[in-house]
Enzyme design. Structure first.
Site, PDB file in Angstrom:
ATOM      1  N   TYR A  72     -12.858 -24.212  -9.022  1.00 24.53           N
ATOM      2  CA  TYR A  72     -11.547 -23.574  -8.795  1.00 24.53           C
ATOM      3  C   TYR A  72     -11.672 -22.055  -8.839  1.00 24.53           C
ATOM      4  O   TYR A  72     -11.127 -21.354  -7.998  1.00 24.53           O
ATOM      5  CB  TYR A  72     -10.537 -24.054  -9.846  1.00 24.53           C
ATOM      6  CG  TYR A  72      -9.128 -23.614  -9.508  1.00 24.53           C
ATOM      7  CD1 TYR A  72      -8.265 -24.471  -8.824  1.00 24.53           C
ATOM      8  CD2 TYR A  72      -8.675 -22.343  -9.840  1.00 24.53           C
ATOM      9  CE1 TYR A  72      -6.985 -24.066  -8.488  1.00 24.53           C
ATOM     10  CE2 TYR A  72      -7.398 -21.934  -9.503  1.00 24.53           C
ATOM     11  CZ  TYR A  72      -6.545 -22.795  -8.830  1.00 24.53           C
ATOM     12  OH  TYR A  72      -5.290 -22.393  -8.492  1.00 24.53           O
ATOM     13  N   PHE A 124      -0.693 -10.022  18.715  1.00 26.11           N
ATOM     14  CA  PHE A 124      -0.733 -11.473  18.921  1.00 26.11           C
ATOM     15  C   PHE A 124       0.585 -12.095  18.434  1.00 26.11           C
ATOM     16  O   PHE A 124       1.245 -11.528  17.563  1.00 26.11           O
ATOM     17  CB  PHE A 124      -1.940 -12.040  18.147  1.00 26.11           C
ATOM     18  CG  PHE A 124      -2.133 -13.514  18.340  1.00 26.11           C
ATOM     19  CD1 PHE A 124      -2.544 -14.008  19.565  1.00 26.11           C
ATOM     20  CD2 PHE A 124      -1.897 -14.404  17.306  1.00 26.11           C
ATOM     21  CE1 PHE A 124      -2.714 -15.379  19.743  1.00 26.11           C
ATOM     22  CE2 PHE A 124      -2.069 -15.764  17.480  1.00 26.11           C
ATOM     23  CZ  PHE A 124      -2.480 -16.246  18.704  1.00 26.11           C
ATOM     24  N   ASP A 125       0.949 -13.261  18.972  1.00 28.52           N
ATOM     25  CA  ASP A 125       2.245 -13.906  18.655  1.00 28.52           C
ATOM     26  C   ASP A 125       2.521 -13.977  17.158  1.00 28.52           C
ATOM     27  O   ASP A 125       3.612 -13.650  16.702  1.00 28.52           O
ATOM     28  CB  ASP A 125       2.338 -15.364  19.118  1.00 28.52           C
ATOM     29  CG  ASP A 125       1.705 -15.646  20.449  1.00 28.52           C
ATOM     30  OD1 ASP A 125       1.050 -14.745  20.996  1.00 28.52           O
ATOM     31  OD2 ASP A 125       1.863 -16.767  20.932  1.00 28.52           O
ATOM     32  N   ASP A 214      -7.169  -6.473  13.857  1.00 32.93           N
ATOM     33  CA  ASP A 214      -6.952  -7.918  13.977  1.00 32.93           C
ATOM     34  C   ASP A 214      -8.206  -8.426  14.687  1.00 32.93           C
ATOM     35  O   ASP A 214      -8.375  -8.262  15.890  1.00 32.93           O
ATOM     36  CB  ASP A 214      -5.674  -8.187  14.783  1.00 32.93           C
ATOM     37  CG  ASP A 214      -5.436  -9.675  14.995  1.00 32.93           C
ATOM     38  OD1 ASP A 214      -6.304 -10.483  14.627  1.00 32.93           O
ATOM     39  OD2 ASP A 214      -4.385 -10.032  15.558  1.00 32.93           O
ATOM     40  N   ALA A 216     -10.029 -11.367  15.204  1.00 35.27           N
ATOM     41  CA  ALA A 216     -10.368 -12.749  15.565  1.00 35.27           C
ATOM     42  C   ALA A 216     -11.604 -12.834  16.461  1.00 35.27           C
ATOM     43  O   ALA A 216     -12.437 -13.716  16.294  1.00 35.27           O
ATOM     44  CB  ALA A 216      -9.175 -13.421  16.237  1.00 35.27           C
ATOM     45  N   LYS A 257     -11.960 -18.422  15.412  1.00 35.08           N
ATOM     46  CA  LYS A 257     -12.513 -17.909  16.665  1.00 35.08           C
ATOM     47  C   LYS A 257     -13.961 -17.471  16.418  1.00 35.08           C
ATOM     48  O   LYS A 257     -14.851 -18.312  16.372  1.00 35.08           O
ATOM     49  CB  LYS A 257     -11.658 -16.742  17.189  1.00 35.08           C
ATOM     50  CG  LYS A 257     -10.332 -17.104  17.836  1.00 35.08           C
ATOM     51  CD  LYS A 257      -9.353 -17.791  16.951  1.00 35.08           C
ATOM     52  CE  LYS A 257      -7.971 -17.893  17.524  1.00 35.08           C
ATOM     53  NZ  LYS A 257      -7.007 -17.027  16.878  1.00 35.08           N
ATOM     54  N   HIS A 449       7.549 -23.882  23.979  1.00 36.44           N
ATOM     55  CA  HIS A 449       6.467 -24.478  24.781  1.00 36.44           C
ATOM     56  C   HIS A 449       5.760 -25.640  24.075  1.00 36.44           C
ATOM     57  O   HIS A 449       5.258 -26.533  24.726  1.00 36.44           O
ATOM     58  CB  HIS A 449       5.455 -23.407  25.198  1.00 36.44           C
ATOM     59  CG  HIS A 449       4.784 -22.712  24.064  1.00 36.44           C
ATOM     60  ND1 HIS A 449       5.442 -21.836  23.233  1.00 36.44           N
ATOM     61  CD2 HIS A 449       3.510 -22.759  23.602  1.00 36.44           C
ATOM     62  CE1 HIS A 449       4.604 -21.377  22.327  1.00 36.44           C
ATOM     63  NE2 HIS A 449       3.426 -21.916  22.524  1.00 36.44           N
TER      64      HIS A 449
END
Ligand SMILES: *Cc1c(COP(=O)(O)O)cnc(C)c1O
Length: 457
Positions: A72, A124-125, A214, A216, A257, A449
């Site tokens: 842990y 990004f979204d 960011d 990714a 990614k 979507h």
């Protein structure tokens, strides 16, 4: 004769995939209400829905899984991951999270307030979501050239320094940080140059602001710097990555990614105050500091994945495959967002299905046609994804209407690329017979979507 290019790995384990008949696919598509997210994966032959969490781990990564320390607190796997991140990024402080959006949630909980303005390149979204849900603004400062799908420039993901300077001149009091997305996913996996990162740093310094990457697809970005930017041809990917991060203050990472793991993410920074601030949100949202949202075994696999995917051969194999598919589309005259980016091809559906009115969603229609043709699943990045205008409730037809074909890392062979290209060519060849698209029969208010139900016209 010159030897042809080949993959930098060989295959030790395989996962069978199944073909289907057109009749079966017609039935399945109908049952899925013409929404490709609603298909079951075994109904798909080649899956190009996303490159997120879909990569194949290496033998070294699977071996590392067995070494996971599930303690842990104080897990040795955390320290292996931390040391790898320290080495690759130069950032001292690391907080693991269960994926990229969780890293955003934890860091932004500390930094973003109501009224904040966060300038960047095509957020990004989820990044935008985590800014807007805090009643703050994501200010897009991407270069205008990114909008022209046919323009070929090497770093189409760049921040426009003039737009950024203007944003800071006007709003600097409300800017908690600048965020640069590498590669620029929304603009089509387009890279950001080192020169551009330097310009962003200079503007940030002028206003006393910090910069978040960011990250990714930071390794793919480094590959493009090496192969496209003057002065970097002889540098290693790891040297380039370290230089990129040296121009920033911290990062959020979706490890699904360029970490080549199926789930995972992290925050890293050089600033103790950011670490202390984010820590307070990690514990309630994600978990204790030495695991965040991750298993010990997954942290081990990520440490190996980060090391492997910052090696040139691995990246060359990947980018080469995406370029191979793009080359076939060139041969067949199929228009896509140029030049091809790092992780996907974005087919310009508006230019393919010219007979389908925009009110009938050409890119979604093309995605359906491609699936019916060969069981290849792509993803609409277009008018359905754009949702309705929150005020007028009208569909938003202002942006691009694209069919995105993502390529999973180390999963498919070039023969699969040939199938994708041939299927797309078959649809392209009968494009003038396709005159009707789809209509919406059921939708949600936001992010429709994923669950939208459609009817074929
Ligand atoms: C995928 C992605 C994210 C979000 O990461 P998740 O792991 O999907 O939560 C953030 N930014 C960029 C650029 C991404 O591609």
């Amino acid at each position: 004769m010159e030897l042809p290019f080949a993959e930098s790995w060989r295959i030790k384990m395989v996962e069978p995939i199944k073909k289907s008949t057109r009749e079966e696919r017609e039935q399945w598509m109908k049952e899925a209400d013409y929404n490709l997210f609603q298909l079951r994966s075994e109904q798909v032959y080649i899956d190009c829905l996303t490159d997120s969490g879909t990569g194949a781990m290496s033998d070294r990564q699977w071996a590392a899984v067995m070494m996971g320390d599930e303690s842990y607190a104080g897990s040795s796997s955390f320290f292996h991951l931390k040391e790898t991140i320290n080495k690759i990024t130069g950032f001292e402080y690391v907080i693991p999270t269960h994926q990229g959006r969780a890293a955003e949630n934890v860091l932004f909980s500390h930094l973003v307030k109501a009224g904040s303005i966060v300038p960047g390149n095509s957020h990004f979204d989820t990044t935008k979501g985590h800014i807007e849900s805090r009643k703050a603004t994501a200010l897009d400062c991407t270069i205008d050239e990114a909008k022209d799908t046919q323009l070929e420039i090497p770093f189409k993901g760049n921040v426009d320094p003039k737009k950024l300077e203007k944003a800071l001149a006007e709003h600097h009091e409300n800017v908690p940080f600048i965020i640069v997305t590498i590669t620029n996913n929304t603009a089509g996996g387009q890279p950001v140059s080192m020169q551009n990162l330097r310009e962003v740093r200079a503007i940030a310094d002028k206003y006393g602001k910090r910069v978040v990457l960011d990250s990714a697809r930071f390794a793919e970005n480094a590959y493009f710097i090496k192969t496209r930017e003057e002065g970097y041809a002889d540098k290693t990917i790891k040297e380039i990555a370290l230089e990129m991060f040296s121009l920033a203050d911290g990062m959020t990472m979706s490890a699904k990614k360029d970490g080549i793991v199926n789930m995972g993410g992290f925050i890293a920074t050089r600033h103790e105050d950011w670490y202390e601030g984010a820590k307070r949100f990690c514990i309630p949202f994600e978990g204790y500091l030495t695991y965040g949202g991750m298993n010990g075994r997954d942290m081990e696999a990520l440490a190996v994945g980060l090391d492997e995917n910052t090696e040139f051969d691995n990246l060359e194999t990947r980018i080469h495959q995406v370029e191979f598919l793009a080359g076939l589309l060139d041969e067949y005259g199929i228009p896509y967002q140029r030049p091809v980016g790092g992780h996907a091809i974005f087919v310009d559906a508006d230019k393919v299905l010219t007979k389908v009115p925009k009110e009938e969603f050409p890119a979604q229609t093309l995605a359906i046609e491609l699936y019916l043709e060969a069981g290849v699943r792509g993803c609409e990045i277009g008018y359905i994804l754009a949702d309705r205008d929150p005020v007028t409730r009208e569909n938003r037809f202002g942006g691009l209407d694209l069919l995105r074909l993502c390529i999973a890392r180390r999963v498919y062979t070039d023969n699969h690329m040939r199938v994708i290209a041939a299927a797309l060519k078959n649809v392209f060849d009968r494009r003038n017979e396709i005159t009707r698209g789809v209509e919406i029969v059921w939708e949600t208010e936001l992010m429709r979507h994923f669950t939208v139900k459609l009817r074929k016209l």
